[in-house]
Design a protein around this motif. Structure first.
Motif, PDB file in Angstrom:
ATOM      1  N   ALA A 143       0.515  -1.086   0.122  1.00 23.67           N
ATOM      2  CA  ALA A 143       0.063  -0.234   0.097  1.00 23.67           C
ATOM      3  C   ALA A 143       0.734   1.202   0.096  1.00 23.67           C
ATOM      4  O   ALA A 143       0.443   2.326  -0.530  1.00 23.67           O
ATOM      5  CB  ALA A 143      -1.020   0.019   1.267  1.00 23.67           C
ATOM      6  N   ASP A 144       1.928   1.269   0.439  1.00 26.48           N
ATOM      7  CA  ASP A 144       2.738   2.524   0.847  1.00 26.48           C
ATOM      8  C   ASP A 144       4.151   2.308   0.906  1.00 26.48           C
ATOM      9  O   ASP A 144       4.870   2.582   1.984  1.00 26.48           O
ATOM     10  CB  ASP A 144       2.210   3.223   2.090  1.00 26.48           C
ATOM     11  N   SER A 145       4.983   1.902   0.071  1.00 30.60           N
ATOM     12  CA  SER A 145       6.213   1.093   0.193  1.00 30.60           C
ATOM     13  C   SER A 145       7.235   2.275   0.386  1.00 30.60           C
ATOM     14  O   SER A 145       8.529   2.063   1.086  1.00 30.60           O
ATOM     15  CB  SER A 145       6.563   0.240  -1.128  1.00 30.60           C
ATOM     16  N   ALA A 146       6.676   3.212  -0.042  1.00 28.24           N
ATOM     17  CA  ALA A 146       7.764   4.649   0.035  1.00 28.24           C
ATOM     18  C   ALA A 146       7.856   5.027   1.716  1.00 28.24           C
ATOM     19  O   ALA A 146       8.798   5.422   2.127  1.00 28.24           O
ATOM     20  CB  ALA A 146       7.198   5.967  -0.496  1.00 28.24           C
ATOM     21  N   ALA A 147       6.966   4.387   2.420  1.00 26.43           N
ATOM     22  CA  ALA A 147       7.224   4.594   3.899  1.00 26.43           C
ATOM     23  C   ALA A 147       7.823   3.660   4.548  1.00 26.43           C
ATOM     24  O   ALA A 147       8.196   3.693   5.667  1.00 26.43           O
ATOM     25  CB  ALA A 147       5.732   4.725   4.402  1.00 26.43           C
ATOM     26  N   LEU A 148       8.379   2.754   3.992  1.00 28.76           N
ATOM     27  CA  LEU A 148       9.312   1.540   4.417  1.00 28.76           C
ATOM     28  C   LEU A 148      10.725   2.085   4.953  1.00 28.76           C
ATOM     29  O   LEU A 148      11.375   2.771   4.336  1.00 28.76           O
ATOM     30  CB  LEU A 148       9.519   0.330   3.513  1.00 28.76           C
ATOM     31  N   THR A 149      10.928   1.862   6.228  1.00 23.75           N
ATOM     32  CA  THR A 149      12.274   2.269   6.815  1.00 23.75           C
ATOM     33  C   THR A 149      12.950   1.053   7.526  1.00 23.75           C
ATOM     34  O   THR A 149      12.139  -0.080   7.494  1.00 23.75           O
ATOM     35  CB  THR A 149      12.136   3.298   7.632  1.00 23.75           C
ATOM     36  N   GLU A 150      14.122   1.195   8.092  1.00 19.91           N
ATOM     37  CA  GLU A 150      14.579   0.225   9.044  1.00 19.91           C
ATOM     38  C   GLU A 150      13.848  -0.248   9.923  1.00 19.91           C
ATOM     39  O   GLU A 150      13.729  -1.584  10.430  1.00 19.91           O
ATOM     40  CB  GLU A 150      16.031   0.601   9.213  1.00 19.91           C
ATOM     41  N   ALA A 151      13.031   0.527  10.508  1.00 11.13           N
ATOM     42  CA  ALA A 151      12.264   0.053  11.769  1.00 11.13           C
ATOM     43  C   ALA A 151      11.441  -0.843  11.381  1.00 11.13           C
ATOM     44  O   ALA A 151      11.218  -1.779  12.183  1.00 11.13           O
ATOM     45  CB  ALA A 151      11.567   1.433  12.213  1.00 11.13           C
ATOM     46  N   GLU A 152      10.568  -0.922  10.250  1.00  6.14           N
ATOM     47  CA  GLU A 152       9.605  -1.723   9.915  1.00  6.14           C
ATOM     48  C   GLU A 152      10.294  -3.414   9.643  1.00  6.14           C
ATOM     49  O   GLU A 152       9.906  -4.133   9.991  1.00  6.14           O
ATOM     50  CB  GLU A 152       8.792  -1.642   8.444  1.00  6.14           C
ATOM     51  N   LEU A 153      11.727  -2.958   8.999  1.00  2.00           N
ATOM     52  CA  LEU A 153      12.323  -4.332   8.771  1.00  2.00           C
ATOM     53  C   LEU A 153      12.881  -4.936  10.175  1.00  2.00           C
ATOM     54  O   LEU A 153      12.864  -5.940  10.282  1.00  2.00           O
ATOM     55  CB  LEU A 153      13.454  -3.841   7.862  1.00  2.00           C
ATOM     56  N   ASP A 154      13.096  -3.934  11.106  1.00  2.00           N
ATOM     57  CA  ASP A 154      13.256  -4.564  12.359  1.00  2.00           C
ATOM     58  C   ASP A 154      12.386  -5.327  13.160  1.00  2.00           C
ATOM     59  O   ASP A 154      12.630  -6.308  13.789  1.00  2.00           O
ATOM     60  CB  ASP A 154      14.109  -3.278  13.288  1.00  2.00           C
ATOM     61  N   ASP A 155      11.267  -4.799  12.735  1.00  2.19           N
ATOM     62  CA  ASP A 155       9.982  -5.282  13.341  1.00  2.19           C
ATOM     63  C   ASP A 155       9.998  -6.929  12.938  1.00  2.19           C
ATOM     64  O   ASP A 155       9.848  -7.665  13.526  1.00  2.19           O
ATOM     65  CB  ASP A 155       8.704  -4.762  13.120  1.00  2.19           C
ATOM     66  N   ALA A 156      10.195  -6.980  11.576  1.00  4.50           N
ATOM     67  CA  ALA A 156      10.265  -8.298  10.856  1.00  4.50           C
ATOM     68  C   ALA A 156      11.408  -9.149  11.373  1.00  4.50           C
ATOM     69  O   ALA A 156      10.767 -10.308  11.615  1.00  4.50           O
ATOM     70  CB  ALA A 156      10.207  -8.023   9.495  1.00  4.50           C
ATOM     71  N   ARG A 157      12.539  -8.553  11.486  1.00 10.31           N
ATOM     72  CA  ARG A 157      13.707  -9.273  11.868  1.00 10.31           C
ATOM     73  C   ARG A 157      13.304  -9.961  13.431  1.00 10.31           C
ATOM     74  O   ARG A 157      13.664 -10.879  13.827  1.00 10.31           O
ATOM     75  CB  ARG A 157      14.747  -8.411  12.132  1.00 10.31           C
ATOM     76  N   ALA A 158      12.636  -8.902  14.199  1.00 12.42           N
ATOM     77  CA  ALA A 158      12.282  -9.340  15.590  1.00 12.42           C
ATOM     78  C   ALA A 158      11.271 -10.562  15.743  1.00 12.42           C
ATOM     79  O   ALA A 158      11.585 -11.412  16.704  1.00 12.42           O
ATOM     80  CB  ALA A 158      11.944  -8.088  16.525  1.00 12.42           C
TER      81      ALA A 158
END
Lengths: 201, 201, 201, 201, 201, 201
Positions: free
Chosen positions: D142-157
């Motif tokens: 829906a909004d890939s422009a808003a993807l930052t390391e914070a969301e990737l860190d959530d996935a890693r966690a």
């Protein structure tokens, strides 16, 4: 500023690619003068990069290598790039706007067009055919579920053929993919793209 | 392409402006090498242009003519332009992105910064202070009703003072006005802005 | 309930303002019976307040002090306030809705109009000219990038002149600024505004 | 009800496809018991269909024909289908929800999962890993422009590896393309998909 | 997966309900073959459940118990369910889409209709009258403040009477309530609903 | 200005209502001094009005006629009205904001509260419990599909019991219905509501 230069997930240098990809990417580099970063970043997954290049060539350079002359009217190369710049701007994709904005400037010999389209694709002044192309592309980029025959009829009324409508939709769809991969990988544009096509030749 | 060159509502040439505005606009032209189109377009309403220039100078050049050295820490000129480019991009304002993008490149000596900020202000990589400035500005630009102490505390935690927070908000507010006037008048950027700051000097 | 009474950033009492502002604000207070809080809050930055007052007077009271009789048709004062209430409501700006809602009631002698416009500016029943004014203003307030000649033609078809269209846009633009400053400063409306114009006189 | 059965732009029967595509599509039909309509519709453009199938197989069946065993942890086939159903539902793509919903039911042996995911991907109850996968996919959809390391860190966690994160993003990107092609062609799901996986076997 | 089976707030078994509700719910169970979970969940508040059932029966079964034959044209039962499925899908309400999707399949004898409407209510192919009903319902579900005579005139032009328009609006309004209660209680659909109406009888 | 005084679909005078409704509405009129227009408009459908009144009384006046003292902590009447004003404002429902804003002023003896809540429910300064109530209500009003245990835990952390949370959700749900009926019928507030509770008593 981020530490990565090309992609959040690293990249593959030309010499480390499988030989078929190395040849193909080298051919792009010969034409451009440098290897576009998207190819180095996606090379992390050779199968995906091959499919991406095949899809890209079929839509962005249909008469190029592997293609054949198109029958009937077709979108010009500049119109194809216009779709990419407009929809990538709507998606806030820096890599695609900067890289394809450069190509759009080169194709149109207009140093202002890319900035004007990318800052406001919704209302940038275009001729009727271009406006119809961009309007259809923006709808498919942002809310394709809302597409009905009414919007296709608008495009037909502006002179687009069924094949041209398919092209508008398919190019928009491919860059829906491409924009998301660029955001996933935090892809940085090559420095060369920023200035390309801005100076009189 | 549209037929107008500067503004949908016409414009006023420098020599036709009231003398106080003529002097003031001429001074801008002396510094820039050309008269920014926004001044020609807004000169249709001299009282409004005077107020606009006063507001602009107070916020974008507080130590310039009519101003005084600021006490305490203050936003740098580059940070002020960063706010303008980010919020004008969020508002899809071609004139402001192109014109202030040029000034941002000049102020930062970074030929890529304006394109990177304007294509994706939401996630462009910035240092912590710049990120806090842009995040606050984007919220105020798009949905200022949602602003609470929590967001101001985020800005404070990134080191912004109360006066700097005011500046972020006030600059964003001024360009909320400016972006809308540019859209109302269908204002076209001067050709000079597109290339400014892109070439090494 | 918050502890602040006027503004999150404090305020400046009338007697502590520079003398030109003190005179000007005092004149407003003479007419209103009290000093509107926006003036006390913005006085923290005298240069900005001067520019704000100049801009405000040029648009909201063009024939008042510093102005001159307008040539040709012009928006009525009530129509100008209608724009402010509608767009400030769309922006959820409590100060501007309450303060200018009061003035709108006074100007129209209609005790219901402000509440009806502010709760649903999008579909409130208005006459054709008012509806055209509010529709144009709401578009410029919320998404000015989408403005094209088509929307201006709608306004023209409802009888608005080019100068009136400019006024609609410029007033909307000024309150885009004003709403954001009110949110930045968490500005509280003066108690007097809530009841003003609600009782038969 | 519309008159078309498969696609707004017509389709190509299996026997009329180029032989390489005919073999490939026939193999799909052998496994499924019928030819999925998407293949008949996209066969109008053989080059595009080849690229689509290559991309699809690389991401949805990486160990299938043309692939190789993956090193390290990888998304299960059910998780891959979960991404498709969730993001296609967010995009309101009937074909992809119905077709991949069927496959998701088959893979999970859960007759309710597809309807529960597709009606509310945003809050459907899932285990932690699945929730992290779907949250990341929905953001990229829906909004890939808003993807930052914070969301990737959530996935890693939540335990996702870098390669799994790539897979989530790339599958979402491919179906961003696929959903748009289905909407462009007004693609109708084969009747067989609606019931598949709903009955105990 | 969540631990609750029916509702986040628990539920009341049939035998524990006040006798009037027990009789009424038992009658529903007799017709359906099972007690719909919504009734067990809302029975936590008998007064609210009684009002809900009364409202529901008045709108969804106006000629049933407690009702009377309607004068003049009226929405068919299938059209009433169509409204529920379309608006509940727009609201992402799993319970209402699954339960009323089942009823819609039964009423229409069309095993595909519910999935097609719920995945894309905005552009699903329908006949003109159905399309007008769904368009009006979706507007009232998502943004009823924008409703003007223009949209009602569109519905009238498609043949809807004033009473039918009221029904469209009132059913949409009731399920605006119902969808929110289902989300509040995290209501799970009975397993029976998922398959109902999908098999030829 | 529209020609209708009460509702787009006409209304039913008190003396023309079925006797049970006439008695019930007359009782409301006795308390208020006038018949709220919503009752005259909805009386066009007696079964629906009965259900509406039952639902309303169960939630807005649970200890009133037909009710019983509530066990344990419960929302105050003012808090119930706060929910109505905040969510009706988010839905741009003029009737409900004006009518329930009046009741909120009466209940709180605060002449400013309704205007402050209705112009910006998202950030109006409230105490912690009120803020938690309004935040939960606004989420359920605008996007109930996004509600998860996380938001309920926020409400619990602010001290709300399970029954109070149900009340917040159920009142929001009832006015989701009510707001849509008011928009469907273009319901006009009685003139009395505008001034009620604004003057010291």
């Amino acid at each position: 500023m981020g530490e990565h230069v090309i992609s959040r997930f690293g990249h593959v240098e030309l010499e480390d690619m499988p030989s078929d990809l190395r040849d193909r990417v080298a051919a792009v580099a010969d034409r451009s003068g440098f290897v576009p970063n998207v190819l180095l970043a996606l090379a992390r997954r050779p199968r995906e990069l091959r499919a991406f290049l095949d899809y890209h060539d079929a839509l962005m350079d249909p008469e190029g290598p592997g293609g054949a002359p198109q029958a009937g009217p077709a979108l010009s190369k500049a119109e194809r790039e216009l779709i990419v710049v407009a929809t990538s701007a709507a998606n806030h994709c820096t890599y695609c706007v900067v890289a394809h904005g450069a190509i759009l400037r080169v194709r149109t010999k207009d140093p202002e067009i890319a900035d004007r389209v990318s800052t406001n694709p919704y209302a940038v002044e275009l001729n009727r055919r271009e406006r119809a192309i961009v309007d259809l592309a923006l709808l498919i980029a942002a809310d394709s579920a809302a597409l009905t025959e009414a919007e296709l009829d608008d495009a037909r009324a502006a002179g687009l053929t069924e094949d041209e409508i398919w092209d508008v939709g398919a190019i928009t769809a491919l860059f829906a993919l491409s924009n998301r991969m660029a955001h996933l990988t935090a892809l940085r544009p090559n420095p060369e793209f920023f200035l390309m096509g801005r100076l009189p030749r």
